[in-house]
Design an enzyme around this catalytic site. Structure first.
Site, mmCIF file in Angstrom:
data_model
loop_
_atom_site.group_PDB
_atom_site.id
_atom_site.type_symbol
_atom_site.label_atom_id
_atom_site.label_comp_id
_atom_site.label_asym_id
_atom_site.label_seq_id
_atom_site.Cartn_x
_atom_site.Cartn_y
_atom_site.Cartn_z
ATOM 1 N N TYR A 199 75.251 51.706 -97.575
ATOM 2 C CA TYR A 199 75.995 50.899 -96.605
ATOM 3 C C TYR A 199 76.831 49.908 -97.410
ATOM 4 C CZ TYR A 199 73.054 52.962 -92.989
ATOM 5 O OH TYR A 199 72.412 53.854 -92.151
ATOM 6 N N GLY A 223 76.139 54.687 -79.280
ATOM 7 C CA GLY A 223 77.199 55.675 -79.460
ATOM 8 C C GLY A 223 77.975 55.528 -80.755
ATOM 9 N N HIS A 250 67.705 59.963 -96.672
ATOM 10 C CA HIS A 250 68.840 59.746 -95.767
ATOM 11 C C HIS A 250 69.272 61.017 -95.033
ATOM 12 C CE1 HIS A 250 72.167 56.549 -95.210
ATOM 13 N NE2 HIS A 250 72.141 57.320 -94.184
ATOM 14 N N GLY A 271 80.400 53.081 -83.619
ATOM 15 C CA GLY A 271 81.513 52.139 -83.590
ATOM 16 C C GLY A 271 82.626 52.496 -82.612
HETATM 17 N N1 LIG Z 1 70.453 57.547 -90.729
HETATM 18 C C1 LIG Z 1 71.739 57.720 -90.571
HETATM 19 O O1 LIG Z 1 72.319 58.721 -91.006
HETATM 20 C C2 LIG Z 1 72.517 56.660 -89.831
HETATM 21 C C3 LIG Z 1 73.843 56.914 -89.433
HETATM 22 C C4 LIG Z 1 74.519 55.906 -88.729
HETATM 23 C C5 LIG Z 1 73.877 54.705 -88.455
HETATM 24 N N2 LIG Z 1 72.598 54.478 -88.891
HETATM 25 C C6 LIG Z 1 71.884 53.208 -88.607
HETATM 26 O O2 LIG Z 1 71.954 52.939 -87.219
HETATM 27 C C7 LIG Z 1 72.532 51.662 -86.994
HETATM 28 C C8 LIG Z 1 73.325 51.655 -85.718
HETATM 29 O O3 LIG Z 1 74.296 52.666 -85.736
HETATM 30 P P1 LIG Z 1 75.868 52.373 -85.626
HETATM 31 O O4 LIG Z 1 76.141 51.033 -86.162
HETATM 32 O O5 LIG Z 1 76.509 53.573 -86.187
HETATM 33 O O6 LIG Z 1 76.121 52.502 -84.074
HETATM 34 P P2 LIG Z 1 75.733 51.691 -82.765
HETATM 35 O O7 LIG Z 1 74.638 50.748 -83.013
HETATM 36 O O8 LIG Z 1 75.582 52.698 -81.688
HETATM 37 O O9 LIG Z 1 77.096 50.915 -82.482
HETATM 38 C C9 LIG Z 1 77.459 49.814 -83.234
HETATM 39 C C10 LIG Z 1 78.689 49.190 -82.640
HETATM 40 O O10 LIG Z 1 78.464 48.884 -81.289
HETATM 41 C C11 LIG Z 1 78.800 47.559 -81.007
HETATM 42 N N3 LIG Z 1 77.673 46.960 -80.254
HETATM 43 C C12 LIG Z 1 76.357 47.062 -80.557
HETATM 44 N N4 LIG Z 1 75.617 46.404 -79.639
HETATM 45 C C13 LIG Z 1 76.489 45.883 -78.745
HETATM 46 C C14 LIG Z 1 76.335 45.102 -77.567
HETATM 47 N N5 LIG Z 1 75.126 44.715 -77.131
HETATM 48 N N6 LIG Z 1 77.460 44.729 -76.887
HETATM 49 C C15 LIG Z 1 78.685 45.118 -77.311
HETATM 50 N N7 LIG Z 1 78.892 45.849 -78.422
HETATM 51 C C16 LIG Z 1 77.805 46.238 -79.136
HETATM 52 C C17 LIG Z 1 78.957 46.829 -82.295
HETATM 53 O O11 LIG Z 1 80.149 46.095 -82.238
HETATM 54 P P3 LIG Z 1 80.508 44.856 -83.243
HETATM 55 O O12 LIG Z 1 80.514 45.443 -84.590
HETATM 56 O O13 LIG Z 1 81.845 44.401 -82.748
HETATM 57 O O14 LIG Z 1 79.423 43.826 -83.064
HETATM 58 C C18 LIG Z 1 78.995 47.919 -83.352
HETATM 59 O O15 LIG Z 1 80.259 48.068 -83.918
HETATM 60 C C19 LIG Z 1 73.381 51.413 -88.248
HETATM 61 O O16 LIG Z 1 73.627 50.037 -88.409
HETATM 62 C C20 LIG Z 1 72.499 52.004 -89.317
HETATM 63 O O17 LIG Z 1 71.483 51.086 -89.651
HETATM 64 C C21 LIG Z 1 71.917 55.460 -89.554
#
Ligand SMILES: NC(=O)c1ccc[n+]([C@@H]2O[C@H](COP(=O)([O-])OP(=O)(O)OC[C@H]3O[C@@H](n4cnc5c(N)ncnc54)[C@H](OP(=O)(O)O)[C@@H]3O)[C@@H](O)[C@H]2O)c1
Length: 279
Positions: free
Chosen positions: A43, A200, A117, A202
């Protein structure tokens, strides 16, 4: 472990905020009672920046007034970021070197939860998992996890090491495919399930406000559509922990509120059957 954890990725990938804001966001998650932080060595922006998110998490934890021992930090090894791309490297030598780097970046002697990962098609899965088993035997990892895996892969890994957690993508946009049956398998086998990109990701999360199914449910509960979707995922099974990512305190606090949100069976069913376009 609280059912809503924090995914720290957006604090270190492209479009990331400055470090002070990153620390503030992590503190808001901890102060809101989240007990799990998910990070990874990759990350960051590219291979020259490996460990950015782990160093940020370590810095935030060191400056936090709460009880560090109550927080589980989950990190990962097995990918690289050449030129900013995401590539797999499941060779045991890479995993061993990555683990040493993560220990330093996180400022710990033992990683709480170290997750593979993603399987590397160029390396036998059992060889990669074997490296995690060895590192655990050496006391460098407390628990081993897997990410982006199928039931078959979990079963293979269980023959090599105790699997404490699985982290797969799970949201109304991406139910479980292509990992069908993983949540049930984890529930039956007492394995924790971390739902990543639970709102969902970003891009797609921006489609939630105003969604024809989620919108009215959110209104009925005076909650946000994001919180409703998180509550839906958490309701799937007792071992599900969602790890939404965020770059603002406001979003973190909103997501933390999902832990208290109870949806009716009819509401859960409506989301289950709703249309969530990924276009
Ligand atoms: N293992 C893997 O291969 C893998 C892959 C992807 C992700 N991950 C992990 O999963 C975590 C989450 O996944 P992700 O970041 O891809 O997607 P996510 O959590 O589904 O979406 C994140 C985005 O949604 C927005 N958001 C989140 N909560 C919100 C709320 N309550 N109200 C309004 N907007 C909201 C945020 O906006 P803002 O940025 O504007 O706050 C952020 O940009 C990552 O941080 C990582 O730790 C793992």
């Amino acid at each position: 472990m609280t059912a809503v954890g924090f995914g720290a990725m957006p604090l270190s990938t492209s479009g990331r905020p400055d470090e002070a804001q990153g620390v503030k966001v992590i503190h808001s998650a901890l102060d809101a009672g989240m007990t799990l932080i998910d990070t990874a060595d990759v990350y960051c922006l590219d291979d020259n920046d490996i460990g950015h998110n782990e160093r940020l998490v370590a810095k935030a934890l060191a400056a936090w007034s709460g009880d560090r021992d109550s927080i589980l930090v989950a990190t990962k090894g097995g990918l690289t970021r050449p030129g900013g791309r995401w590539e797999t490297d499941g060779r045991p030598a890479h995993i061993r070197a990555a683990c040493e780097r993560s220990l330093k970046a996180l400022r710990v002697d033992t990683i709480d939860l170290y997750q593979f990962h993603a399987p590397d098609p160029a390396v036998p899965f059992a060889d990669s998992v074997g490296a995690f088993a060895e590192l655990r035997q050496e006391g460098k990892l407390r628990w081993v996890g897997l990410s982006n895996v199928s039931v078959n892969e979990i079963e293979t890994a269980q023959g090599i090491v105790e699997v404490a957690a699985v982290q797969n993508r799970f949201s109304p946009f991406f139910h479980e495919l292509p990992h069908d049956g993983v949540i049930k398998y984890c529930t039956d086998n007492k394995i924790g399930y971390l739902a990543y990109s639970p709102v969902g990701g970003g891009r797609l999360n921006k489609k939630l406000p105003g969604h024809p199914v989620v919108g009215p449910i959110a209104e009925a509960h005076s909650a946000s559509t994001h919180a409703v979707v998180l509550a839906w995922a958490v309701a799937r099974a007792p071992n599900v922990i969602v790890i939404p990512g965020a770059r603002t305190v406001e979003h973190v606090l909103d997501s933390a509120g999902a832990a208290e949100l109870e949806l009716s069976p009819e509401e859960l069913q409506a989301i289950e059957e709703g249309e969530f376009s990924t276009a």
